[in-house]
Design a protein around this motif. Sequence first.
Motif, PDB file in Angstrom:
ATOM      1  N   ASN A   1      46.897  50.768 -26.021  1.00 18.82           N
ATOM      2  CA  ASN A   1      46.346  51.794 -25.134  1.00 18.82           C
ATOM      3  C   ASN A   1      46.496  51.425 -23.664  1.00 18.82           C
ATOM      4  O   ASN A   1      46.508  52.298 -22.789  1.00 18.82           O
ATOM      5  N   ALA A   2      46.627  50.120 -23.380  1.00 21.01           N
ATOM      6  CA  ALA A   2      46.716  49.676 -21.981  1.00 21.01           C
ATOM      7  C   ALA A   2      48.073  49.967 -21.360  1.00 21.01           C
ATOM      8  O   ALA A   2      48.176  50.131 -20.136  1.00 21.01           O
ATOM      9  N   LEU A   3      49.107  50.040 -22.190  1.00 29.40           N
ATOM     10  CA  LEU A   3      50.461  50.214 -21.659  1.00 29.40           C
ATOM     11  C   LEU A   3      50.585  51.523 -20.892  1.00 29.40           C
ATOM     12  O   LEU A   3      50.180  52.590 -21.375  1.00 29.40           O
ATOM     13  N   GLY A   4      51.150  51.432 -19.684  1.00 26.85           N
ATOM     14  CA  GLY A   4      51.363  52.618 -18.854  1.00 26.85           C
ATOM     15  C   GLY A   4      50.164  53.031 -18.034  1.00 26.85           C
ATOM     16  O   GLY A   4      50.268  53.927 -17.183  1.00 26.85           O
ATOM     17  N   GLN A   5      49.025  52.410 -18.253  1.00 26.75           N
ATOM     18  CA  GLN A   5      47.823  52.761 -17.484  1.00 26.75           C
ATOM     19  C   GLN A   5      47.985  52.320 -16.026  1.00 26.75           C
ATOM     20  O   GLN A   5      48.673  51.352 -15.726  1.00 26.75           O
ATOM     21  N   LYS A   6      47.338  53.046 -15.128  1.00 25.29           N
ATOM     22  CA  LYS A   6      47.427  52.753 -13.698  1.00 25.29           C
ATOM     23  C   LYS A   6      46.226  51.912 -13.270  1.00 25.29           C
ATOM     24  O   LYS A   6      45.082  52.246 -13.562  1.00 25.29           O
ATOM     25  N   ILE A   7      46.526  50.832 -12.580  1.00 31.64           N
ATOM     26  CA  ILE A   7      45.508  49.926 -12.068  1.00 31.64           C
ATOM     27  C   ILE A   7      45.703  49.795 -10.568  1.00 31.64           C
ATOM     28  O   ILE A   7      46.827  49.633 -10.090  1.00 31.64           O
ATOM     29  N   SER A   8      44.601  49.834  -9.849  1.00 33.35           N
ATOM     30  CA  SER A   8      44.683  49.728  -8.389  1.00 33.35           C
ATOM     31  C   SER A   8      43.861  48.537  -7.917  1.00 33.35           C
ATOM     32  O   SER A   8      42.657  48.474  -8.155  1.00 33.35           O
ATOM     33  N   PRO A   9      44.520  47.563  -7.247  1.00 39.46           N
ATOM     34  CA  PRO A   9      43.751  46.473  -6.629  1.00 39.46           C
ATOM     35  C   PRO A   9      43.058  46.977  -5.380  1.00 39.46           C
ATOM     36  O   PRO A   9      43.282  48.123  -4.962  1.00 39.46           O
ATOM     37  N   PRO A  10      42.216  46.181  -4.759  1.00 40.33           N
ATOM     38  CA  PRO A  10      41.537  46.643  -3.546  1.00 40.33           C
ATOM     39  C   PRO A  10      42.535  47.101  -2.484  1.00 40.33           C
ATOM     40  O   PRO A  10      43.587  46.491  -2.297  1.00 40.33           O
ATOM     41  N   ALA A  11      42.206  48.191  -1.805  1.00 40.33           N
ATOM     42  CA  ALA A  11      43.084  48.715  -0.750  1.00 40.33           C
ATOM     43  C   ALA A  11      43.009  47.823   0.480  1.00 40.33           C
ATOM     44  O   ALA A  11      42.037  47.100   0.693  1.00 40.33           O
ATOM     45  N   PHE A  12      44.070  47.839   1.272  1.00 43.28           N
ATOM     46  CA  PHE A  12      44.059  47.077   2.515  1.00 43.28           C
ATOM     47  C   PHE A  12      44.264  48.039   3.690  1.00 43.28           C
ATOM     48  O   PHE A  12      44.885  49.088   3.573  1.00 43.28           O
ATOM     49  N   ARG A  13      43.720  47.664   4.847  1.00 41.50           N
ATOM     50  CA  ARG A  13      43.809  48.508   6.038  1.00 41.50           C
ATOM     51  C   ARG A  13      45.235  48.476   6.588  1.00 41.50           C
ATOM     52  O   ARG A  13      45.842  47.431   6.718  1.00 41.50           O
ATOM     53  N   ARG A  14      45.795  49.632   6.908  1.00 39.72           N
ATOM     54  CA  ARG A  14      47.163  49.686   7.408  1.00 39.72           C
ATOM     55  C   ARG A  14      47.247  50.220   8.836  1.00 39.72           C
ATOM     56  O   ARG A  14      48.335  50.344   9.383  1.00 39.72           O
TER      57      ARG A  14
END
Length: 432
Positions: free
Chosen positions: A169-182
């Motif tokens: 079930n994990a395959l293809g799932q989207k994971i987002s690490p903490p955002a950084f200021r740009r």
Amino acid sequence: MKKLITMLLRHWTKTPVKISLTILAVALGTGILILSFSAGSIIENEINSIMSSDGIVLQVANGEWGDDGQIEQERPTQWDRTIVEKLVSDSSTVTNAALILNMPIDYLTINGISYQVRNSLGTDTSYLNVYSLDIVAGLEMTDEDYNTGLKKVWISEETAETLFGSADNALGQKISPPAFRRGRDQDDYAVSYYSVEGVYETPSEVARRAYSIADVIFPVTSMMPSNSGGKNMLDFMAGNLVIKSESTSIEKVTADINNVVATNYGDDINVTVWEGNPRGESTYMEELRQTVSIFSISVKILGIVLLLTSSLGIFSIMVVEALGRRREIAIERALGASRIQVIKEFWLWSVMLSFVGAIIGIILSVALSSTVLGTMSPLISELTGASIVNTSVKPFAVLSGVGLALMCGGLLGVLPSFSAVKGDISDVLREA
């Protein structure tokens, strides 16, 4: 032998309960000793096989220890990203090596929900090979994934089950690490989405604690620009490595690594090698080795003490034998028997009782081995991730048990004989 059998039958006829209980006590003591020796051996073998499976894993850094117990890395590094390939190709002991980058990522966001992460790392294609971890679902990290810095992520099976229910079930799932200021705007953050490309097997508890194996790994290049600036940044950050060696000597591997570094980058390079996790030395492995050794020794000592206690029945029988046969022994001595012959007779009699008990003890230990030794399976499974396959008694434990049973029984049985042969023969006959 005929005389010993006669003595056995005579004592059995006179005191069958006492003889039976003595033999049974020796049997129980021997059986417990065999099982305790086997238990200690299983614990040592299972734990040590995990700690030194196919060699050792070591951390390598371009830097030196600081006063706070942390590595103070050289910035920029005194070597470049090709150090990984050079260690594997030029070293005689290093079989695998991976670049690692400690990442300040303590949580991941999935479908708008944040989850805390125990440990994450930026690394390359060899990281899982260093720890002998197989892919259980999906694909391995390829050179293309690494070289192009694709936004992909690999997670452990335990993490996959926690976050998504299963590895598949994990395959293809989207994971987002903490955002950084740009930008300068406080609300202007860049958010990256990584796709779960593969799931690797969960490491054993021993390996995870000892080496802080990551639950989530990213291609280290995915955090950097794909242009030449990204490559320069990678060279700048390539100061931490993890290596695997077939050798079990840390000193030998350290010398080999220093030689490769000196040959390729010069003699004035700060190289620090240690056993532990990327953040610093860990005493977990050494403490675990000591704990396993102490446990094994303690169990064996307990078994020996129980066997020695159970053999006291033989001492009691021999005391009665010495007191009851004083006249007979005196007559034997008068007819030419030496003190040594009388002592030998007592020794052989006690050894025979011990041997009969030891044989029964072997039978008991074999019969109970699956039940008794199988109770350690949850402990082994918790530490190593694998249950005990072979719960039979160990041959060396059987030999040790029988040998110690004969030694204890023979020693305790022969002691009363010394008082039996003391004194003048005529005085003993008059007293009797």
